[in-house]
Design an enzyme around this catalytic site. Structure first.
Site, mmCIF file in Angstrom:
data_model
loop_
_atom_site.group_PDB
_atom_site.id
_atom_site.type_symbol
_atom_site.label_atom_id
_atom_site.label_comp_id
_atom_site.label_asym_id
_atom_site.label_seq_id
_atom_site.Cartn_x
_atom_site.Cartn_y
_atom_site.Cartn_z
ATOM 1 C CE LYS A 261 -3.702 2.266 2.631
ATOM 2 N NZ LYS A 261 -4.574 2.210 3.820
ATOM 3 C CB SER B 53 -7.774 3.581 2.431
ATOM 4 O OG SER B 53 -7.046 3.065 3.526
ATOM 5 C CB SER C 90 -8.147 0.382 5.115
ATOM 6 O OG SER C 90 -8.919 1.519 5.379
#
Length: 515
Positions: free
Chosen positions: A98, A173, A197
């Protein structure tokens, strides 16, 4: 520049301190001392660990061309591995990260254009551990704008599309990580979870995603929203890979102060692949009543109830359990998240004993200007408004919410004293169509409905929670489109082994793609 006296009187006014006239000169002298101390510390050398770029070079660093980025999921491409790995646990495995995870020498976008040209000087602990285990990192994956949002539509680089249905969300996210791994562009991924997330994008793309116990995996070298809600963990295609990757990245690093009692040192990390063996015969599953609220998608509820029956077929007993406060958990979490994140966004987060990303603070350009705020996503703008409003008008709600989080933990623990795991759907709906770029603020916020209701509670309580795929259900707007559904398995603190045991037993018994 304003004089010290002018600064003194301005600061005093801001904190409602009416300095007596005869004391102004003395307070001015005291403030001058503070200024000198601040100036002295400001020019001291920073202290971040820096990797040896000669022995672990970052190769072929480049911004991805559209031809190699069909889902909009890659943020930055490069190749990183260690020629002298200390183990082979991740040999021949490719991974993506990420894009809030620091890799020295590789630009970090954070899904935003409010901060530009930031290239970290340090590697996150998880990065060092992955390459030490012979893994190859082949890029950074898009995250939602400043890691805020459960719909993959807010990144400054554009939306991230679902591999199962272009134009549909992959959640957030950790949106890009999910799309990269689910599409086969990397074998494994690392996501970060502040309210779901990891688990939400895993749920919407047919992946296994684990939010570990609080503090189990170091967050060092990762951009934080609120330290009490931050987690980093694996996103993989199957349970076995999840167990291996967790073993690689888990364990206290001596830097991250989230590591509390019970967090093992790296050499003492459990062998999760071994712990997940043995099946679930004789174990007990608790189906959380409040995890199936009114309004849940009919297809998701039906698929979840079928999935639970698999455990019964494997010899586990299934009972219904209830935690009434679960229905209010999202509100409690929201208070802590919005008020805590707000202090972080303003550069006012304190009380930490860990590695601080000072170079990122300098890039933020605080205080924000109207031009910077204008570039923020709706989620970040709403967070600024809600956070400032809450601190100005309801400051005592924050400590109350922190206490209620602890109460919620105790309530789940009470249930987990009589069952081995608690289960519920991960998300209440399958993936939704991505909102249009010109969607109104309210429409953009409402696009996340059904995503965090069952996930955010466990960010608040610290319990480990795993999302796993359990089949396909029709899209809400088009029954010809089939999208993944997901089950969340929650366990006791530091009992990831049992969670993985249930997930592996289910996975071995059923091919979720045909279920």
């Amino acid at each position: 520049m304003a004089s010290t006296r002018e600064q003194l009187l301005d600061v005093a006014k801001r904190v409602s301190f009416e300095i007596p006239e005869h004391e102004i000169e003395e307070y001015e002298a005291l403030l001058s001392r503070t200024k000198k101390t601040l100036e002295a510390v400001a020019v001291m050398d920073d202290y971040q660990p820096t990797p040896d770029l000669t022995t672990t070079p970052r190769l072929n660093i480049h911004f991805p061309d559209p031809s190699e980025n069909p889902l909009g999921a890659w943020a930055w491409r490069f190749t990183l591995f260690s020629p002298s790995a200390s183990s082979n646990l991740l040999k021949n495995k490719t991974l993506c990260l990420k894009d809030n995870i620091c890799v020295a020498g590789v630009p970090c976008l954070l899904g935003t254009n409010t901060i530009t040209n930031w290239t970290p000087h340090t590697d996150a602990t998880v990065v060092s551990r992955i390459i030490a285990a012979a893994g190859t990192i082949n890029g950074k994956a898009v995250c939602e704008n400043l890691s805020r949002g459960a719909v993959s539509s807010t990144a400054a680089t554009g939306p991230v599309h679902n591999p199962y249905a272009y134009g549909y969300s992959v959640g957030g996210s950790s949106s890009g990580t999910a799309a990269v791994v689910a599409s086969g562009a990397a074998d494994m991924g690392i996501g970060c979870d502040q309210g779901g997330s990891i688990r939400i994008p895993a749920a919407l793309t047919g992946l296994v995603g684990l939010k570990p116990t609080a503090g189990l995996v170091p967050y060092s070298g990762i951009v934080s929203n609120d330290a009490s809600l931050d987690y980093v963990g694996p996103m993989t295609k199957d349970v076995g890979d999840c167990a291996v990757l967790l073993e690689v990245i888990a364990g206290a690093d001596g830097v991250d102060d989230r590591a509390g009692p019970g967090v093992p040192l790296p050499g003492q990390v459990p062998r999760y692949v071994e712990l997940m063996q043995g099946g679930v015969k004789g174990l007990k599953v608790g189906v959380l009543r409040e995890g199936l609220p009114e309004g849940i998608d009919v297809g998701v509820e039906g698929k979840f109830r079928e999935a639970v029956k698999v455990f019964e077929g494997l010899g586990a007993s299934v009972v219904e359990v209830s935690v009434p406060l679960h229905a209010q958990a999202r509100g409690v979490y929201s208070v802590v998240s919005k008020m805590g994140n707000h202090m972080g966004m303003l550069g006012k987060a304190t009380g930490r004993r860990q590695m601080m990303l000072t170079d990122l603070f300098e890039k933020k350009g605080l205080p924000y200007t109207p031009g910077v705020v204008d570039k923020m996503s709706v989620m970040s703008k709403e967070g600024l408004l809600s956070g400032e409003f809450a601190w100005q008008n309801c400051a005592t709600v924050y400590p109350r919410a922190v206490n209620i989080m602890r109460k919620l933990r105790d309530l789940y623990d009470e249930i987990l004293s009589s069952v081995d795991v608690i289960v519920m759907p991960t998300t209440l709906t399958p993936a939704n169509i991505l909102p249009p770029a010109d969607a109104t603020p309210l429409a953009q916020m409402e696009a996340a409905q059904g995503m965090t209701e069952n996930t955010c509670a466990f960010n608040a309580t610290g319990h480990p929670a795993l999302a796993m795929p359990i089949g396909f259900v029709p899209a809400k707007t088009d029954e010809s489109i089939k999208l993944p559904a997901s089950m969340q398995i929650v366990g006791r603190w530091h009992d990831e082994g049992t969670i993985l045991r249930f997930a592996d037993a289910w996975e071995q018994a059923v091919d979720w793609r045909d279920f």
